[in-house]
Write a protein that holds these residues in place. Structure first.
Motif, mmCIF file in Angstrom:
data_model
loop_
_atom_site.group_PDB
_atom_site.id
_atom_site.type_symbol
_atom_site.label_atom_id
_atom_site.label_comp_id
_atom_site.label_asym_id
_atom_site.label_seq_id
_atom_site.Cartn_x
_atom_site.Cartn_y
_atom_site.Cartn_z
ATOM 1 N N SER A 53 37.809 26.338 32.531
ATOM 2 C CA SER A 53 39.149 26.573 31.994
ATOM 3 C C SER A 53 39.910 25.265 31.791
ATOM 4 O O SER A 53 40.730 25.152 30.869
ATOM 5 C CB SER A 53 39.932 27.508 32.919
ATOM 6 N N GLY A 101 41.101 33.776 32.465
ATOM 7 C CA GLY A 101 42.099 34.082 33.479
ATOM 8 C C GLY A 101 42.181 32.987 34.536
ATOM 9 O O GLY A 101 42.269 31.814 34.220
ATOM 10 N N THR A 102 42.087 33.390 35.799
ATOM 11 C CA THR A 102 42.114 32.434 36.913
ATOM 12 C C THR A 102 40.792 32.455 37.676
ATOM 13 O O THR A 102 40.741 32.158 38.869
ATOM 14 C CB THR A 102 43.271 32.766 37.868
ATOM 15 N N SER A 103 39.695 32.770 36.972
ATOM 16 C CA SER A 103 38.419 32.988 37.654
ATOM 17 C C SER A 103 37.871 31.742 38.326
ATOM 18 O O SER A 103 37.181 31.841 39.345
ATOM 19 C CB SER A 103 37.383 33.533 36.650
ATOM 20 N N LEU A 105 39.725 29.033 39.356
ATOM 21 C CA LEU A 105 40.805 28.244 39.946
ATOM 22 C C LEU A 105 40.455 27.773 41.356
ATOM 23 O O LEU A 105 40.722 26.643 41.725
ATOM 24 C CB LEU A 105 42.089 29.079 39.966
ATOM 25 N N TYR A 158 50.108 25.151 33.170
ATOM 26 C CA TYR A 158 48.804 25.739 33.477
ATOM 27 C C TYR A 158 47.942 24.761 34.278
ATOM 28 O O TYR A 158 47.301 25.132 35.273
ATOM 29 C CB TYR A 158 48.105 26.126 32.181
ATOM 30 N N ALA A 161 48.790 23.986 38.009
ATOM 31 C CA ALA A 161 48.374 24.985 38.999
ATOM 32 C C ALA A 161 47.052 24.629 39.659
ATOM 33 O O ALA A 161 46.771 25.079 40.773
ATOM 34 C CB ALA A 161 48.274 26.359 38.331
ATOM 35 N N PHE A 162 46.223 23.809 39.019
ATOM 36 C CA PHE A 162 44.949 23.425 39.619
ATOM 37 C C PHE A 162 45.148 22.635 40.910
ATOM 38 O O PHE A 162 44.272 22.622 41.774
ATOM 39 C CB PHE A 162 44.124 22.591 38.637
ATOM 40 N N ALA A 170 49.367 29.483 42.739
ATOM 41 C CA ALA A 170 48.623 28.884 41.633
ATOM 42 C C ALA A 170 48.214 29.943 40.619
ATOM 43 O O ALA A 170 48.332 29.747 39.402
ATOM 44 C CB ALA A 170 47.389 28.159 42.177
ATOM 45 N N GLU A 171 47.713 31.076 41.097
ATOM 46 C CA GLU A 171 47.319 32.157 40.193
ATOM 47 C C GLU A 171 48.510 32.684 39.408
ATOM 48 O O GLU A 171 48.424 32.931 38.195
ATOM 49 C CB GLU A 171 46.659 33.278 40.986
ATOM 50 N N GLN A 174 49.472 30.209 36.614
ATOM 51 C CA GLN A 174 48.585 30.241 35.460
ATOM 52 C C GLN A 174 48.752 31.523 34.655
ATOM 53 O O GLN A 174 48.686 31.508 33.423
ATOM 54 C CB GLN A 174 47.137 30.065 35.900
ATOM 55 N N GLN A 175 48.968 32.633 35.327
ATOM 56 C CA GLN A 175 49.188 33.889 34.609
ATOM 57 C C GLN A 175 50.453 33.830 33.768
ATOM 58 O O GLN A 175 50.482 34.284 32.617
ATOM 59 C CB GLN A 175 49.245 35.053 35.601
#
Length: 371
Positions: A53, A101-103, A105, A158, A161-162, A170-171, A174-175
């Motif tokens: 991502s 998505g946040t898969s 992260l 976005y 958030a990492f 963080a999730e 990003q959402q």
């Protein structure tokens, strides 16, 4: 900072038996989890690897830069082509980013205790674009330009958030950013194109903060090794360098006080400029998508420009003449098109990349014959 006792703590997750090794192996692309568990977990900076991502977010930023570059191109047809390719590439990558998505992260940081800066090392710092002797104008930013800036801010949120310490936050970040990006993109599609809006010798409009994100500068400052730059299996880089040198010589000749001598130099240089442009145009379609990495810098086929316009290359020789000579404007447009050729080498969609690169190389050839 979250502690090990919190239920959503990334430290708690990675401190669990075996999970840190699994996270590290997913980062390295190593399917042998047992081998990863038996060795020390390398840090992200040592591996120079990025989660999928994060790579897609870089491609989104590159496409936004293409959109802003289109605003500075004098040829309306070429400018519209660049804008169309940039918008198509951005929407394609955004769909891929939303799909992930946040898969990935959590797996980004195998060592959550490591001290990190506010932004990831691979995301460019904001820079003020104040060139020598130039003060940027403050004309109103068009609607599409304002939307592109909003998209840049959402992408920035976005990527921030990492490096967030708390997974739940963080999730959520990003959402929210992904929802904003989708809404802003639809408004950008409905807005009027910026193609050919700002004539001038810059690569991007004055309000675009990241014209040349030199990510390796941060690596050198932190004592980290810079990865080797891959070279394409042809001499296109040398051709581009030679063309730039010829353009600089042409610009110097424009500044001669003895007009007869300047005309003689131009007449001598002109055949070489035409020949170099012809050779460069012959590579149309052969370099599209050749660079597999997702770093932000312009790829190696182009010369590394210290400045984004030709007049700054001549700064200190003589005072800038008002108005700017016609041939210098042509030379700046050629340099802009050369940057776009390099951007095409980074676009994964070879059909889009080939369309953009062919248009840019043809533009270079047409402009050189006007000199």
């Amino acid at each position: 900072m979250d502690g090990l006792n919190k239920p959503h703590s990334r430290r708690r997750f990675l401190a669990s038996s075996g999970l840190a090794a699994v996270a590290a192996s997913s980062l390295l692309g190593n399917q042998n989890h047992a081998a990863a568990a038996s060795s020390a977990s390398p840090t992200m900076l040592e591996q120079m690897a990025l989660p999928p991502s994060a790579k897609i977010s870089i491609r989104c930023l590159r496409a936004l830069t293409l959109l802003t570059m289109s605003a500075k191109l004098a040829d309306q047809a070429f400018s519209t082509e660049v804008y169309a390719v940039g918008l198509k590439d951005f929407t394609t990558n955004l769909q891929a980013l939303v799909g992930r998505g946040t898969s990935d992260l959590v797996s980004y940081r195998p060592n959550p205790d490591e001290s990190l800066p506010a932004r990831p090392w691979w995301w460019p710092k904001r820079r003020f674009r104040l060139y020598a002797g130039q003060i940027p104008s403050h004309e109103p930013i068009p609607e599409a330009g304002g939307l592109i800036l909003d998209l840049l801010r959402s992408l920035d949120g976005y990527t921030l958030a990492f490096y967030a310490d708390q997974l739940e936050f963080a999730e959520l970040s990003q959402q929210l950013a992904l929802a904003e990006l989708q809404s802003q993109t639809q408004r950008l599609i409905d807005a009027q194109s910026m193609a050919g809006l700002y004539p001038g010798d810059d690569i991007c409009p004055w309000w675009w903060p990241i014209p040349r994100p030199n990510w390796w500068v941060d690596l050198v400052e932190n004592g980290l090794a810079v990865p080797p730059i891959p070279i394409p299996p042809c001499d296109v880089r040398e051709l581009a360098m030679n063309l730039q040198r010829s353009l600089l010589q042409m610009a110097v000749a424009e500044r001669y006080s003895a007009s007869e001598r300047g005309v003689y130099r131009l007449d001598t240089l002109r055949p070489f400029i035409h020949d170099q442009a012809n050779q460069l145009a012959a590579y149309a379609g052969t370099l599209t998508g050749w660079l597999a990495e997702d770093m932000l810098d312009r790829p190696p086929p182009l010369p590394y420009f210290e400045t984004d316009n030709l007049l700054d290359e001549l700064d200190g020789l003589v005072d800038r003449p008002p108005p700017q000579p016609y041939r210098l404007q042509l030379a700046d447009q050629i340099m802009q098109a050369m940057h776009i050729v390099g951007m095409a080498c980074h676009i994964r969609n070879k059909q889009l990349a080939g369309r953009l690169q062919t248009a840019a190389l043809n533009q270079i050839k047409d402009l050189t014959y006007q000199i």
